[in-house]
Design a protein around this motif. Sequence first.
Motif, mmCIF file in Angstrom:
data_model
loop_
_atom_site.group_PDB
_atom_site.id
_atom_site.type_symbol
_atom_site.label_atom_id
_atom_site.label_comp_id
_atom_site.label_asym_id
_atom_site.label_seq_id
_atom_site.Cartn_x
_atom_site.Cartn_y
_atom_site.Cartn_z
ATOM 1 N N PHE A 6 6.927 -5.192 -14.364
ATOM 2 C CA PHE A 6 7.650 -4.781 -13.169
ATOM 3 C C PHE A 6 6.738 -4.022 -12.211
ATOM 4 O O PHE A 6 5.988 -3.127 -12.614
ATOM 5 C CB PHE A 6 8.854 -3.906 -13.536
ATOM 6 N N ASN A 7 6.814 -4.363 -10.942
ATOM 7 C CA ASN A 7 6.053 -3.690 -9.884
ATOM 8 C C ASN A 7 7.017 -3.098 -8.863
ATOM 9 O O ASN A 7 8.090 -3.659 -8.590
ATOM 10 C CB ASN A 7 5.121 -4.671 -9.160
ATOM 11 N N ARG A 8 6.598 -1.975 -8.310
ATOM 12 C CA ARG A 8 7.405 -1.352 -7.249
ATOM 13 C C ARG A 8 6.493 -0.775 -6.189
ATOM 14 O O ARG A 8 5.500 -0.112 -6.496
ATOM 15 C CB ARG A 8 8.290 -0.246 -7.813
ATOM 16 N N VAL A 9 6.815 -1.038 -4.931
ATOM 17 C CA VAL A 9 6.132 -0.441 -3.792
ATOM 18 C C VAL A 9 7.190 0.229 -2.929
ATOM 19 O O VAL A 9 8.215 -0.387 -2.604
ATOM 20 C CB VAL A 9 5.359 -1.490 -2.972
ATOM 21 N N ALA A 10 6.966 1.489 -2.575
ATOM 22 C CA ALA A 10 7.968 2.234 -1.806
ATOM 23 C C ALA A 10 7.296 3.000 -0.675
ATOM 24 O O ALA A 10 6.191 3.522 -0.835
ATOM 25 C CB ALA A 10 8.734 3.194 -2.716
ATOM 26 N N VAL A 11 7.979 3.059 0.452
ATOM 27 C CA VAL A 11 7.522 3.809 1.624
ATOM 28 C C VAL A 11 8.690 4.646 2.129
ATOM 29 O O VAL A 11 9.816 4.139 2.247
ATOM 30 C CB VAL A 11 7.033 2.869 2.744
ATOM 31 N N SER A 12 8.440 5.920 2.425
ATOM 32 C CA SER A 12 9.532 6.773 2.897
ATOM 33 C C SER A 12 9.003 7.813 3.881
ATOM 34 O O SER A 12 7.807 8.125 3.901
ATOM 35 C CB SER A 12 10.225 7.476 1.725
ATOM 36 N N GLY A 13 9.893 8.335 4.683
ATOM 37 C CA GLY A 13 9.584 9.418 5.613
ATOM 38 C C GLY A 13 10.615 10.515 5.465
ATOM 39 O O GLY A 13 11.735 10.283 4.962
ATOM 40 N N SER A 14 10.281 11.725 5.898
ATOM 41 C CA SER A 14 11.203 12.843 5.693
ATOM 42 C C SER A 14 11.125 13.837 6.850
ATOM 43 O O SER A 14 10.134 13.902 7.581
ATOM 44 C CB SER A 14 10.876 13.570 4.377
ATOM 45 N N TYR A 15 12.190 14.594 6.961
ATOM 46 C CA TYR A 15 12.253 15.708 7.912
ATOM 47 C C TYR A 15 12.919 16.888 7.216
ATOM 48 O O TYR A 15 13.897 16.717 6.459
ATOM 49 C CB TYR A 15 13.047 15.361 9.170
ATOM 50 N N LYS A 55 10.591 26.839 10.838
ATOM 51 C CA LYS A 55 9.586 25.783 10.744
ATOM 52 C C LYS A 55 10.259 24.407 10.701
ATOM 53 O O LYS A 55 11.249 24.226 10.001
ATOM 54 C CB LYS A 55 8.721 25.968 9.481
ATOM 55 N N HIS A 56 9.696 23.482 11.462
ATOM 56 C CA HIS A 56 10.096 22.078 11.392
ATOM 57 C C HIS A 56 8.987 21.333 10.662
ATOM 58 O O HIS A 56 7.803 21.505 10.962
ATOM 59 C CB HIS A 56 10.290 21.489 12.790
ATOM 60 N N VAL A 57 9.366 20.490 9.705
ATOM 61 C CA VAL A 57 8.382 19.834 8.847
ATOM 62 C C VAL A 57 8.666 18.334 8.805
ATOM 63 O O VAL A 57 9.812 17.908 8.602
ATOM 64 C CB VAL A 57 8.435 20.400 7.410
ATOM 65 N N VAL A 58 7.629 17.530 8.992
ATOM 66 C CA VAL A 58 7.741 16.076 8.851
ATOM 67 C C VAL A 58 6.766 15.629 7.770
ATOM 68 O O VAL A 58 5.742 16.283 7.520
ATOM 69 C CB VAL A 58 7.458 15.337 10.169
ATOM 70 N N GLY A 59 7.089 14.524 7.116
ATOM 71 C CA GLY A 59 6.219 14.044 6.051
ATOM 72 C C GLY A 59 6.477 12.591 5.740
ATOM 73 O O GLY A 59 7.385 11.947 6.290
ATOM 74 N N GLY A 60 5.675 12.049 4.837
ATOM 75 C CA GLY A 60 5.831 10.660 4.424
ATOM 76 C C GLY A 60 5.180 10.431 3.076
ATOM 77 O O GLY A 60 4.357 11.233 2.613
ATOM 78 N N ARG A 61 5.541 9.329 2.461
ATOM 79 C CA ARG A 61 5.059 9.040 1.112
ATOM 80 C C ARG A 61 4.956 7.535 0.914
ATOM 81 O O ARG A 61 5.823 6.778 1.371
ATOM 82 C CB ARG A 61 6.019 9.644 0.099
ATOM 83 N N VAL A 62 3.878 7.094 0.230
ATOM 84 C CA VAL A 62 3.701 5.701 -0.161
ATOM 85 C C VAL A 62 3.452 5.682 -1.661
ATOM 86 O O VAL A 62 2.602 6.420 -2.169
ATOM 87 C CB VAL A 62 2.523 5.043 0.582
ATOM 88 N N LEU A 63 4.180 4.842 -2.390
ATOM 89 C CA LEU A 63 4.104 4.799 -3.839
ATOM 90 C C LEU A 63 3.892 3.371 -4.317
ATOM 91 O O LEU A 63 4.535 2.437 -3.841
ATOM 92 C CB LEU A 63 5.400 5.355 -4.462
ATOM 93 N N SER A 64 2.971 3.206 -5.273
ATOM 94 C CA SER A 64 2.782 1.937 -5.972
ATOM 95 C C SER A 64 2.907 2.206 -7.461
ATOM 96 O O SER A 64 2.194 3.052 -8.006
ATOM 97 C CB SER A 64 1.405 1.341 -5.648
ATOM 98 N N ASP A 65 3.809 1.485 -8.121
ATOM 99 C CA ASP A 65 4.115 1.758 -9.521
ATOM 100 C C ASP A 65 4.164 0.446 -10.293
ATOM 101 O O ASP A 65 4.862 -0.499 -9.891
ATOM 102 C CB ASP A 65 5.461 2.487 -9.609
ATOM 103 N N GLU A 66 3.420 0.384 -11.396
ATOM 104 C CA GLU A 66 3.420 -0.791 -12.265
ATOM 105 C C GLU A 66 3.810 -0.358 -13.676
ATOM 106 O O GLU A 66 3.176 0.520 -14.252
ATOM 107 C CB GLU A 66 2.039 -1.452 -12.303
ATOM 108 N N ILE A 67 4.839 -1.008 -14.203
ATOM 109 C CA ILE A 67 5.278 -0.740 -15.569
ATOM 110 C C ILE A 67 5.513 -2.083 -16.243
ATOM 111 O O ILE A 67 6.491 -2.778 -15.937
ATOM 112 C CB ILE A 67 6.567 0.111 -15.617
ATOM 113 N N GLY A 68 4.607 -2.462 -17.124
ATOM 114 C CA GLY A 68 4.746 -3.749 -17.787
ATOM 115 C C GLY A 68 4.712 -4.885 -16.784
ATOM 116 O O GLY A 68 3.762 -5.036 -16.014
#
Length: 334
Positions: A103-112, A88-101
């Motif tokens: 501090f803010n973080r936004v992340a985007v990633s892809g995977s194989y 099996k070949h698998v592709v994917g992706g993820r978007v994350l928004s994180d707030e702590i106090g």
Amino acid sequence: VNAQQESQFASSFQNPYIYNPAAGGMSSVAQVDLIARMQWVGYGGGPKTINFSAHSVVGSKESPAMDAYNQAGKFMYGRPKVTTGKLKHVVGGRVLSDEIGVFNRVAVSGSYAIHLPVTKDFNLGVGIGLGWSNHNINQKRVVLYDQQDDIYTNALAGSQQHRLDANAGLVFYGKGLFFGASMTNALKNRAKFNGLETESFYNRHFYLNLAYGIKAGKLTIEPGVIAKFAENAPVNLDFGARFLYKNAIWLGVYGRTSNNLVFQFGTTLVENIYLSYSYEHSVGRIKNAASGTHEIQLGIYIGKRVAKVKPQIEEPAPQDTTTPEAPVEEKKEE
């Protein structure tokens, strides 16, 4: 910064792809998943996290594409079965928004990932992910004792950092068994403020995940444990079990070495949609200041569409309704 820096999720037992780029595609369908987490409700500045992820098997000459899933749209249909014994070949992706106090973080990633059959009952998969993230300080949440604080104004106000990073993982699964090992923040970037490097790093995080489903009639008991390691930080363990009925309804009870208890209920709904809710109760010192943590997971399984063929109804042959003519007698000549 010597601490666990990655976001925490109660739903990682249902979706290990959150931490492991190799853990997508264990079933031959696409999975789209949205998680909203509100931590330490009632405590000002508590973490708020939104995670969106999607992964799917993709077809090739050696690897078949998606399987069909719940074509009839039945209510509370069982979750898709794990498929093994094939490449099996698998592709994917993820978007994350994180707030702590502040501090803010936004992340985007892809995977194989690629999953290889070890036997007809077990597969071994390896995967890699690449991504970008932005870290910044939300000035609206900053409270200064001295409004003329030159150190904050010159070094921190409006600061942000863009960084590229990578993660990797492997999985071994089949016959109710799942084992995963993964690493995030593989590049261990140094934290910067307005371009000035600090002595702090975005530490590498390591995860070990083990779960096994034990069937007992229509009920499946799935004990599991997730071990989380970070450099210069204590080891955290999530441990407990899920109880699944007809593989469609589940109740989970978990503990955390960070002095938390997690209670979870989930079910598949109409069509291919599933929903779960988790309540996390702190039994440590913060229990007097916050009312707990709430997490909602909403997702959908997408399978191959199969065209529905309508049955052909044969029409009866037309009946002859004409009246037959009477035979004519021939007259004999005398």
